[in-house]
Motif scaffolding. Structure first.
Motif, short mmCIF file in Angstrom:
data_model
loop_
_atom_site.label_atom_id
_atom_site.label_comp_id
_atom_site.label_asym_id
_atom_site.label_seq_id
_atom_site.Cartn_x
_atom_site.Cartn_y
_atom_site.Cartn_z
N ASN A 67 3.43 13.48 -4.01
CA ASN A 67 3.95 12.12 -3.89
C ASN A 67 5.22 12.10 -3.03
OD1 ASN A 67 4.57 9.38 -4.37
ND2 ASN A 67 5.79 9.94 -6.16
N GLY A 71 6.03 10.37 0.86
CA GLY A 71 7.11 9.44 1.22
C GLY A 71 7.78 9.85 2.52
N ARG A 74 5.46 9.51 5.61
CA ARG A 74 5.28 8.11 6.03
C ARG A 74 6.49 7.62 6.83
NH1 ARG A 74 3.09 2.99 2.53
NH2 ARG A 74 3.58 1.41 4.08
N THR A 276 13.04 7.95 0.09
CA THR A 276 11.58 8.00 0.28
C THR A 276 10.87 8.50 -0.98
OG1 THR A 276 11.60 10.27 1.17
CG2 THR A 276 11.83 8.48 2.76
N ARG A 309 4.83 3.98 -4.43
CA ARG A 309 5.75 3.75 -3.30
C ARG A 309 6.65 2.55 -3.52
NH1 ARG A 309 4.93 8.07 -1.94
NH2 ARG A 309 7.10 8.07 -2.41
N THR A 312 10.63 2.30 -2.71
CA THR A 312 11.03 3.37 -1.80
C THR A 312 10.90 2.87 -0.35
OG1 THR A 312 8.80 4.32 -1.66
CG2 THR A 312 10.25 5.14 -3.40
N TRP A 331 8.39 -0.19 1.25
CA TRP A 331 6.96 -0.07 1.49
C TRP A 331 6.08 -0.97 0.64
CZ3 TRP A 331 8.42 5.64 1.68
CH2 TRP A 331 8.65 6.04 3.00
N ARG A 332 6.40 -1.10 -0.64
CA ARG A 332 5.57 -1.97 -1.49
C ARG A 332 6.42 -3.08 -2.08
NH1 ARG A 332 0.44 -2.18 -0.69
NH2 ARG A 332 0.21 -2.92 -2.83
#
Ligand SMILES: [Fe+2]
Ligand SMILES: [Fe+2]
Length: 365
Positions: A67, A71, A74, A276, A309, A312, A331-332
């Motif tokens: 995970n 981060g 990405r 991240t 995510r 983050t 991101w989300r």
């Protein structure tokens, strides 16, 4: 590199992520000198990117916490899609979880995917307290230094030092020390500080800089005091601020708190950058201790733990007239832009500072 990391696999993943993720924001050019700060006529506008707090965690052999790897990968991928390109990249610290060479090597491997940009490195406590920054200095960067870029004076500080007795005399092993500093709410912990040696260096470094020159200070912890049990705190913050206050425009950017947070103290603007890896809650959300989350900060809504995510991201910073405008890529969650407001004399969220525009909790994506 070791650890079985296959570059080809990363590139394939990066292309897939890029296809699904449009360029995260548009960078708006604002010509220099539009504001009420004509004194910094030698400074130019520019943008730099900021990635922080990846906490890459080695499990065993070539295995890492997937995970947290995702981060950072990405962020690197999206950074490569920025158009126009930033001038350089800041890494804000906590690249690793427990300061292990495997973790730092793994981080360098992922960060090497950044195309054609110089990276400036800030060390975090998770990178430091195993070997006290030895491997970091050998392979990555010095712990504090300054540089100039387009009329702006940048200072990188190591703000996560602490008392000598705690560092050198208390722990049976280096890993015991590392784990003690990595933990929140640890009564055995110790507050961060910049320390006398760096404060003296900072005074000398700034002695030659004109007071109208914009200053950007890059630290890992906030250079003010929010919440001591989590080290959202720098013990000698007041002394550091005193060195910075004579300058007209000072911007402090930091990681460590893993959340949107911004503040103004005198001439100094403070902004936190995203992690991240994971979002922290605000200290006020469950601890009963006093805390000093800045009253003007519009808090992030609570991250959904079902969405790995959420909460983050990473960011880009426009330096315009020597003031920072921070674009948070969440991101989300909903992206946020925090900019210095000349009338207010402090940073404001360009959309959500107005209570009428807030997004209700649990309804943010
Ligand atoms: Fe962190
Ligand atoms: Fe940290």
């Amino acid at each position: 590199m070791s650890n079985g990391f296959k570059r080809r696999d990363f590139l394939r993943g990066a292309m897939a992520a890029g296809a699904a993720t449009a360029v995260p924001f548009s960078l708006v050019e604002i010509s220099f000198g539009m504001g009420s700060t004509p004194k910094a006529a030698s400074a130019q506008d520019f943008t730099f990117a900021y990635i922080s707090d990846s906490h890459l965690t080695h499990i065993k052999g070539a295995e890492f916490n997937d995970n947290f790897d995702k981060g950072l990968k990405r962020a690197v991928t999206e950074l490569n899609f920025m158009d126009p390109k930033p001038d350089f990249v800041i890494y804000g610290g906590d690249l690793s979880q427990l300061g292990k060479r495997e973790e730092l090597d793994h981080g360098l491997e992922i960060m090497s995917g950044i195309r054609d940009l110089d990276v400036k490195w800030v060390i975090g406590e998770h990178d430091y307290y195993l070997d006290l920054g030895k491997y970091w200095q050998e392979e990555i960067s010095g712990l504090y230094h300054s540089f100039d870029h387009k009329g702006v004076h940048f200072v990188i500080l190591n703000s996560i030092l602490t008392y000598d007795e705690w560092t050198h005399e208390r722990w049976p092993t280096a890993m015991d020390r590392m784990k003690a500093m990595a933990r929140l709410d640890n009564p055995e912990g110790s507050p961060f500080m910049v320390g006398k040696e760096q404060r003296e260096w900072l005074k000398k470094d700034l002695a030659e800089v004109d007071k109208a020159t914009p200053i950007v200070v890059l630290s890992h912890s906030p250079l003010y005091q929010v919440f001591r049990p989590w080290n959202f705190w720098t013990e000698d913050a007041a002394e550091v601020q005193k060195i910075l206050q004579p300058f007209d425009r000072v911007n402090v950017l930091h990681g460590h708190v893993h959340q949107v947070m911004y503040n103004q103290i005198g001439s100094i603007t403070f902004q936190a950058m995203m992690a991240t890896a994971w979002p922290w809650p605000y200290p006020v959300s469950y601890a009963q201790h006093d805390n000093a989350v800045p009253k003007t900060t519009v808090l992030m809504n609570r991250a959904d733990p079902h969405n790995l995510r959420d909460g983050t991201g990473w960011g880009a910073v426009d330096l315009v007239s020597g003031r920072e405008t921070v674009h948070h890529t969440l991101w989300r969650n909903t992206n946020r832009t925090i900019a210095f407001d000349e009338e207010e004399g402090r940073p404001v969220d360009t959309k959500y500072q107005d209570p009428g525009n807030r997004i209700p909790p649990q309804d943010h994506y």
